[in-house]
Design a protein around this motif. Structure first.
Motif, mmCIF file in Angstrom:
data_model
loop_
_atom_site.group_PDB
_atom_site.id
_atom_site.type_symbol
_atom_site.label_atom_id
_atom_site.label_comp_id
_atom_site.label_asym_id
_atom_site.label_seq_id
_atom_site.Cartn_x
_atom_site.Cartn_y
_atom_site.Cartn_z
ATOM 1 N N GLN A 27 -38.099 50.886 -26.596
ATOM 2 C CA GLN A 27 -37.611 49.472 -26.507
ATOM 3 C C GLN A 27 -39.642 49.508 -26.149
ATOM 4 O O GLN A 27 -40.884 48.451 -26.477
ATOM 5 N N ALA A 33 -35.250 45.156 -30.731
ATOM 6 C CA ALA A 33 -33.765 45.840 -29.930
ATOM 7 C C ALA A 33 -33.180 45.687 -31.267
ATOM 8 O O ALA A 33 -32.089 46.822 -31.686
ATOM 9 N N HIS A 54 -28.672 47.358 -24.934
ATOM 10 C CA HIS A 54 -29.059 46.050 -26.091
ATOM 11 C C HIS A 54 -29.685 45.923 -27.304
ATOM 12 O O HIS A 54 -30.480 46.032 -27.831
#
Length: 115
Positions: A27, A33, A54
């Motif tokens: 990320q 995500a 996530h």
């Protein structure tokens, strides 16, 4: 084994903690995500890791309707291999990764959306 084919990136981690750290690292490099997936041999473990990090679980969008329905009748190993192939990996790569999942490891896959 780490894969960085043009379609997807995959990394095997030893446990859930490392998987969450890998998701966070991806990320931080620009993956969203919905471009990061986690797989573990235990589907509950996959769900917990995806929720904690996530990330996503491989679903109907990635697999297609036919494979999603077929997974209802497959063994967990066959289901995992189908999910891995649906993200752009070869059957041989999917077999290798599924064997690692059998050992309790966690697979993190990042896949850029195709134009």
């Amino acid at each position: 084994m780490e894969s960085a084919n043009p379609k997807a990136y995959a990394k095997i981690t030893e446990n859930a903690t490392q998987a969450v750290q890998e998701v966070q690292q991806l990320q931080s490099t620009g993956y969203m995500a919905d471009q990061i997936f986690v797989l573990a041999h235990d589907s509950d473990k996959s769900e917990r890791i995806a929720h904690a990090s996530h990330a996503k679980e491989v679903g109907m969008k990635e697999e297609g309707v036919f494979d999603s329905i077929a997974n209802l009748f497959r063994s967990r190993g066959d289901e995992l291999r189908a999910k891995i192939v649906s993200l752009g990996f070869t059957e041989a790569e999917a077999d290798f990764y599924e064997k690692q999942l059998d050992l309790g490891k966690v697979l993190v896959i990042a896949k850029k959306n195709q134009p």
